[in-house]
Scaffold this motif. Structure first.
Motif, mmCIF file in Angstrom:
data_model
loop_
_atom_site.group_PDB
_atom_site.id
_atom_site.type_symbol
_atom_site.label_atom_id
_atom_site.label_comp_id
_atom_site.label_asym_id
_atom_site.label_seq_id
_atom_site.Cartn_x
_atom_site.Cartn_y
_atom_site.Cartn_z
ATOM 1 N N GLY A 148 5.441 -1.115 6.313
ATOM 2 C CA GLY A 148 4.646 -1.422 5.176
ATOM 3 C C GLY A 148 3.969 -2.710 5.388
ATOM 4 O O GLY A 148 2.839 -2.628 4.745
ATOM 5 N N ALA A 149 4.634 -3.661 5.849
ATOM 6 C CA ALA A 149 3.907 -5.216 5.710
ATOM 7 C C ALA A 149 4.378 -5.635 7.230
ATOM 8 O O ALA A 149 5.462 -5.456 7.427
ATOM 9 N N PRO A 159 -4.630 -2.259 9.782
ATOM 10 C CA PRO A 159 -4.117 -1.085 8.961
ATOM 11 C C PRO A 159 -4.464 0.328 9.588
ATOM 12 O O PRO A 159 -5.274 0.360 10.289
ATOM 13 N N VAL A 250 0.852 -0.251 8.529
ATOM 14 C CA VAL A 250 0.092 -1.188 9.026
ATOM 15 C C VAL A 250 0.815 -1.126 10.531
ATOM 16 O O VAL A 250 2.039 -0.770 10.413
ATOM 17 N N SER A 252 1.599 -3.073 13.811
ATOM 18 C CA SER A 252 1.901 -4.445 14.023
ATOM 19 C C SER A 252 2.462 -4.491 15.334
ATOM 20 O O SER A 252 3.282 -3.613 16.076
#
Length: 280
Positions: A148-149, A159, A250, A252
Protein backbone atom coordinates in the motif's frame (compact mmCIF):
# COMPACT_ATOMS: atom_id res chain seq x y z
CA UNK A 1 44.88 -43.02 -1.24
CA UNK A 2 47.35 -42.89 -4.12
CA UNK A 3 49.43 -39.72 -4.29
CA UNK A 4 48.89 -38.00 -7.69
CA UNK A 5 52.56 -36.95 -7.74
CA UNK A 6 53.64 -40.58 -7.58
CA UNK A 7 51.12 -41.56 -10.25
CA UNK A 8 52.38 -38.77 -12.51
CA UNK A 9 55.95 -40.04 -12.18
CA UNK A 10 54.84 -43.60 -13.00
CA UNK A 11 52.77 -42.52 -16.05
CA UNK A 12 55.58 -40.33 -17.40
CA UNK A 13 58.06 -43.23 -17.15
CA UNK A 14 55.59 -45.49 -18.96
CA UNK A 15 55.05 -42.87 -21.69
CA UNK A 16 58.74 -42.06 -22.26
CA UNK A 17 60.15 -45.56 -21.65
CA UNK A 18 63.01 -44.04 -19.69
CA UNK A 19 63.67 -42.94 -16.10
CA UNK A 20 66.12 -40.29 -17.35
CA UNK A 21 63.74 -38.76 -19.92
CA UNK A 22 60.84 -38.84 -17.46
CA UNK A 23 62.96 -37.06 -14.83
CA UNK A 24 63.90 -34.35 -17.32
CA UNK A 25 60.26 -33.87 -18.37
CA UNK A 26 59.14 -33.53 -14.74
CA UNK A 27 62.14 -31.33 -13.81
CA UNK A 28 63.52 -33.64 -11.15
CA UNK A 29 66.58 -35.83 -10.68
CA UNK A 30 66.63 -39.48 -11.73
CA UNK A 31 67.09 -40.57 -8.13
CA UNK A 32 64.01 -38.59 -7.08
CA UNK A 33 61.78 -40.11 -9.74
CA UNK A 34 63.09 -43.57 -8.86
CA UNK A 35 62.22 -42.93 -5.22
CA UNK A 36 58.69 -41.83 -6.19
CA UNK A 37 58.07 -45.03 -8.16
CA UNK A 38 59.41 -47.05 -5.23
CA UNK A 39 57.01 -45.27 -2.86
CA UNK A 40 54.10 -46.00 -5.22
CA UNK A 41 55.08 -49.67 -5.39
CA UNK A 42 55.28 -49.75 -1.60
CA UNK A 43 51.78 -48.23 -1.32
CA UNK A 44 50.36 -50.81 -3.75
CA UNK A 45 52.39 -53.72 -2.39
CA UNK A 46 53.60 -54.99 -5.76
CA UNK A 47 56.30 -54.04 -8.29
CA UNK A 48 55.12 -51.90 -11.21
CA UNK A 49 58.26 -51.86 -13.36
CA UNK A 50 60.33 -54.88 -14.29
CA UNK A 51 63.80 -53.76 -13.27
CA UNK A 52 65.39 -56.97 -14.61
CA UNK A 53 64.51 -56.00 -18.16
CA UNK A 54 67.08 -54.08 -20.23
CA UNK A 55 64.48 -51.44 -21.21
CA UNK A 56 61.64 -50.07 -19.15
CA UNK A 57 58.80 -52.58 -19.08
CA UNK A 58 55.72 -52.59 -16.91
CA UNK A 59 54.76 -55.59 -14.84
CA UNK A 60 51.29 -57.05 -15.12
CA UNK A 61 50.27 -54.95 -12.11
CA UNK A 62 51.83 -51.87 -13.71
CA UNK A 63 49.86 -52.42 -16.91
CA UNK A 64 46.63 -52.75 -14.93
CA UNK A 65 47.38 -49.57 -12.98
CA UNK A 66 48.36 -47.43 -15.97
CA UNK A 67 44.86 -46.79 -17.33
CA UNK A 68 43.46 -46.00 -13.88
CA UNK A 69 46.39 -43.68 -13.18
CA UNK A 70 45.72 -41.72 -16.38
CA UNK A 71 42.06 -41.29 -15.42
CA UNK A 72 42.93 -40.19 -11.87
CA UNK A 73 45.34 -37.56 -13.20
CA UNK A 74 42.78 -36.37 -15.78
CA UNK A 75 40.12 -35.97 -13.08
CA UNK A 76 42.57 -34.07 -10.90
CA UNK A 77 43.34 -31.71 -13.78
CA UNK A 78 39.62 -31.15 -14.40
CA UNK A 79 39.03 -30.42 -10.69
CA UNK A 80 41.88 -27.88 -10.60
CA UNK A 81 40.51 -26.16 -13.71
CA UNK A 82 36.98 -26.13 -12.31
CA UNK A 83 38.03 -24.65 -8.97
CA UNK A 84 40.17 -22.02 -10.68
CA UNK A 85 37.07 -20.75 -12.52
CA UNK A 86 35.14 -18.36 -10.27
CA UNK A 87 31.92 -18.58 -12.33
CA UNK A 88 28.86 -18.89 -10.11
CA UNK A 89 30.75 -18.73 -6.82
CA UNK A 90 28.98 -15.61 -5.45
CA UNK A 91 25.24 -15.79 -4.85
CA UNK A 92 22.84 -12.84 -4.97
CA UNK A 93 19.39 -13.73 -3.63
CA UNK A 94 16.42 -11.90 -5.15
CA UNK A 95 12.70 -12.03 -4.36
CA UNK A 96 9.92 -10.60 -6.52
CA UNK A 97 6.27 -11.13 -7.50
CA UNK A 98 5.66 -13.41 -10.47
CA UNK A 99 4.59 -10.59 -12.83
CA UNK A 100 7.73 -8.56 -12.10
CA UNK A 101 9.93 -11.35 -13.50
CA UNK A 102 9.19 -10.19 -17.04
CA UNK A 103 11.17 -10.90 -20.19
CA UNK A 104 12.77 -7.46 -19.88
CA UNK A 105 13.80 -8.09 -16.27
CA UNK A 106 15.27 -11.53 -17.00
CA UNK A 107 17.15 -10.17 -20.02
CA UNK A 108 18.69 -7.58 -17.73
CA UNK A 109 19.66 -10.42 -15.37
CA UNK A 110 21.27 -12.27 -18.30
CA UNK A 111 23.30 -9.21 -19.34
CA UNK A 112 24.40 -8.69 -15.73
CA UNK A 113 25.50 -12.33 -15.43
CA UNK A 114 27.58 -12.07 -18.61
CA UNK A 115 29.47 -9.12 -17.14
CA UNK A 116 29.86 -10.82 -13.75
CA UNK A 117 30.49 -14.53 -14.35
CA UNK A 118 31.30 -15.00 -10.68
CA UNK A 119 27.70 -14.15 -9.72
CA UNK A 120 24.90 -16.70 -9.46
CA UNK A 121 21.45 -15.12 -9.36
CA UNK A 122 18.97 -16.99 -7.15
CA UNK A 123 15.51 -15.58 -7.97
CA UNK A 124 12.42 -16.55 -5.97
CA UNK A 125 8.92 -15.46 -6.98
CA UNK A 126 6.01 -15.36 -4.59
CA UNK A 127 3.45 -13.27 -2.74
CA UNK A 128 4.59 -9.83 -1.59
CA UNK A 129 3.67 -10.34 2.08
CA UNK A 130 5.80 -13.48 2.28
CA UNK A 131 8.65 -11.89 0.28
CA UNK A 132 8.73 -8.88 2.63
CA UNK A 133 8.88 -11.11 5.69
CA UNK A 134 11.72 -13.15 4.23
CA UNK A 135 13.65 -10.04 3.18
CA UNK A 136 13.39 -8.58 6.69
CA UNK A 137 14.58 -11.95 7.97
CA UNK A 138 17.72 -11.74 5.83
CA UNK A 139 16.80 -14.40 3.26
CA UNK A 140 17.06 -12.02 0.29
CA UNK A 141 19.68 -9.44 -0.71
CA UNK A 142 17.23 -7.59 -2.98
CA UNK A 143 13.45 -7.70 -3.05
CA UNK A 144 10.66 -6.16 -5.12
CA UNK A 145 7.26 -6.14 -3.44
CA UNK A 146 3.81 -4.68 -3.92
CA UNK A 147 2.36 -2.78 -0.97
CA UNK A 148 0.00 0.00 0.00
CA UNK A 149 2.85 2.40 0.82
CA UNK A 150 6.66 1.93 0.81
CA UNK A 151 8.68 1.71 4.01
CA UNK A 152 11.21 4.43 4.76
CA UNK A 153 14.20 2.29 3.68
CA UNK A 154 12.93 1.68 0.13
CA UNK A 155 15.38 2.26 -2.72
CA UNK A 156 12.66 3.14 -5.25
CA UNK A 157 8.87 3.05 -5.49
CA UNK A 158 6.50 3.21 -8.45
CA UNK A 159 2.69 3.33 -8.64
CA UNK A 160 0.88 0.38 -10.21
CA UNK A 161 -2.72 1.00 -11.32
CA UNK A 162 -5.11 -1.82 -10.43
CA UNK A 163 -8.75 -2.38 -11.36
CA UNK A 164 -11.52 -4.98 -11.39
CA UNK A 165 -11.58 -7.23 -14.44
CA UNK A 166 -14.04 -9.73 -15.87
CA UNK A 167 -14.44 -11.87 -18.96
CA UNK A 168 -15.89 -10.18 -22.01
CA UNK A 169 -19.66 -10.46 -22.61
CA UNK A 170 -20.52 -12.10 -19.27
CA UNK A 171 -23.14 -10.67 -16.91
CA UNK A 172 -22.64 -11.56 -13.28
CA UNK A 173 -25.43 -12.83 -11.11
CA UNK A 174 -25.87 -12.79 -7.36
CA UNK A 175 -23.75 -14.01 -5.59
CA UNK A 176 -20.62 -12.75 -7.39
CA UNK A 177 -17.87 -15.33 -8.05
CA UNK A 178 -14.34 -14.15 -7.29
CA UNK A 179 -10.99 -15.28 -8.66
CA UNK A 180 -8.32 -14.70 -6.02
CA UNK A 181 -4.81 -15.34 -4.81
CA UNK A 182 -4.36 -17.54 -1.71
CA UNK A 183 -4.78 -16.13 1.82
CA UNK A 184 -2.08 -13.50 2.39
CA UNK A 185 -2.22 -12.40 -1.25
CA UNK A 186 -2.10 -8.61 -1.54
CA UNK A 187 -5.23 -8.17 -3.66
CA UNK A 188 -7.34 -10.79 -1.88
CA UNK A 189 -8.14 -8.77 1.26
CA UNK A 190 -8.69 -5.63 -0.81
CA UNK A 191 -11.21 -7.51 -2.94
CA UNK A 192 -13.15 -8.80 0.05
CA UNK A 193 -13.18 -5.39 1.72
CA UNK A 194 -14.43 -3.61 -1.39
CA UNK A 195 -17.15 -6.07 -2.30
CA UNK A 196 -18.41 -6.03 1.30
CA UNK A 197 -18.71 -2.24 1.04
CA UNK A 198 -20.80 -2.73 -2.08
CA UNK A 199 -23.08 -5.01 -0.02
CA UNK A 200 -22.76 -7.77 -2.59
CA UNK A 201 -23.01 -11.44 -1.85
CA UNK A 202 -19.95 -13.30 -3.08
CA UNK A 203 -17.96 -16.53 -2.98
CA UNK A 204 -14.46 -17.62 -4.04
CA UNK A 205 -14.74 -19.58 -7.28
CA UNK A 206 -11.05 -20.02 -8.07
CA UNK A 207 -7.77 -19.58 -6.17
CA UNK A 208 -4.19 -19.70 -7.45
CA UNK A 209 -0.81 -18.31 -6.42
CA UNK A 210 0.10 -17.87 -10.10
CA UNK A 211 -0.83 -14.58 -11.74
CA UNK A 212 -0.99 -16.32 -15.10
CA UNK A 213 -3.52 -18.83 -13.78
CA UNK A 214 -5.62 -16.08 -12.19
CA UNK A 215 -5.69 -14.15 -15.47
CA UNK A 216 -6.65 -17.29 -17.40
CA UNK A 217 -9.46 -18.02 -14.93
CA UNK A 218 -10.87 -14.50 -15.32
CA UNK A 219 -10.56 -14.75 -19.09
CA UNK A 220 -12.43 -18.07 -19.04
CA UNK A 221 -15.33 -16.51 -17.13
CA UNK A 222 -14.81 -18.11 -13.73
CA UNK A 223 -15.25 -14.82 -11.90
CA UNK A 224 -14.16 -11.26 -11.17
CA UNK A 225 -10.73 -10.28 -9.89
CA UNK A 226 -8.79 -7.22 -8.80
CA UNK A 227 -5.65 -7.14 -10.95
CA UNK A 228 -2.73 -4.93 -12.01
CA UNK A 229 -3.91 -3.19 -15.16
CA UNK A 230 -0.60 -3.69 -16.95
CA UNK A 231 -0.89 -7.47 -16.74
CA UNK A 232 -4.19 -7.62 -18.64
CA UNK A 233 -2.84 -6.39 -21.98
CA UNK A 234 -3.52 -8.93 -24.69
CA UNK A 235 -6.06 -10.79 -22.55
CA UNK A 236 -9.71 -11.24 -23.49
CA UNK A 237 -10.96 -9.35 -20.44
CA UNK A 238 -12.72 -6.05 -19.80
CA UNK A 239 -12.53 -3.60 -16.96
CA UNK A 240 -15.46 -4.07 -14.58
CA UNK A 241 -16.56 -0.57 -13.59
CA UNK A 242 -19.52 -1.25 -11.29
CA UNK A 243 -17.25 -1.11 -8.23
CA UNK A 244 -15.63 2.16 -9.36
CA UNK A 245 -11.91 2.87 -9.32
CA UNK A 246 -9.40 1.45 -6.88
CA UNK A 247 -6.29 3.17 -5.40
CA UNK A 248 -3.02 2.19 -7.03
CA UNK A 249 -0.64 -0.20 -5.34
CA UNK A 250 3.04 0.64 -5.00
CA UNK A 251 5.87 -1.47 -6.45
CA UNK A 252 8.81 -1.00 -4.07
CA UNK A 253 12.45 -2.01 -4.44
CA UNK A 254 14.60 -2.76 -1.38
CA UNK A 255 18.30 -3.69 -1.11
CA UNK A 256 20.47 -4.37 1.92
CA UNK A 257 23.54 -2.97 0.14
CA UNK A 258 24.01 0.26 -1.79
CA UNK A 259 27.43 -0.64 -3.17
CA UNK A 260 29.31 -3.63 -4.55
CA UNK A 261 27.76 -6.30 -6.76
CA UNK A 262 24.42 -6.23 -4.91
CA UNK A 263 24.17 -2.45 -5.15
CA UNK A 264 25.02 -2.51 -8.85
CA UNK A 265 22.33 -5.11 -9.56
CA UNK A 266 19.77 -3.21 -7.48
CA UNK A 267 20.49 -0.05 -9.50
CA UNK A 268 19.93 -1.92 -12.78
CA UNK A 269 16.70 -3.41 -11.43
CA UNK A 270 15.60 0.10 -10.53
CA UNK A 271 16.16 1.20 -14.14
CA UNK A 272 14.12 -1.77 -15.40
CA UNK A 273 11.24 -0.93 -13.03
CA UNK A 274 11.42 2.75 -13.97
CA UNK A 275 11.15 1.86 -17.66
CA UNK A 276 8.05 -0.20 -16.93
CA UNK A 277 6.20 1.89 -14.35
CA UNK A 278 7.66 5.37 -14.78
CA UNK A 279 9.44 7.55 -12.21
CA UNK A 280 7.77 9.02 -9.14
Amino acid sequence: MLDPRLLRAFVTIADTGSFTTAADRLHMTQSTISQQVARLEEAIGRPLIDRAARSVQLTATGERLLGHARRILALQSEAVTLLADTAGTASVRIGMPDDIATTEMTRMFAAFSKRHREVRLDVTTGLSIDLTKRYRGGEFDIVVVKEGAPSSDHLAAYPEPIAWYAAEDIDWSDPVPLVTFPPGGLYRDAMFERIERERKRWYVAFTSSSLGSVLSAVEAGLGLSLLPSGTTRGRQVRQFTEFGTHPAMVVSLYSWEAGGIVGELAAEMQLALKARFGAT
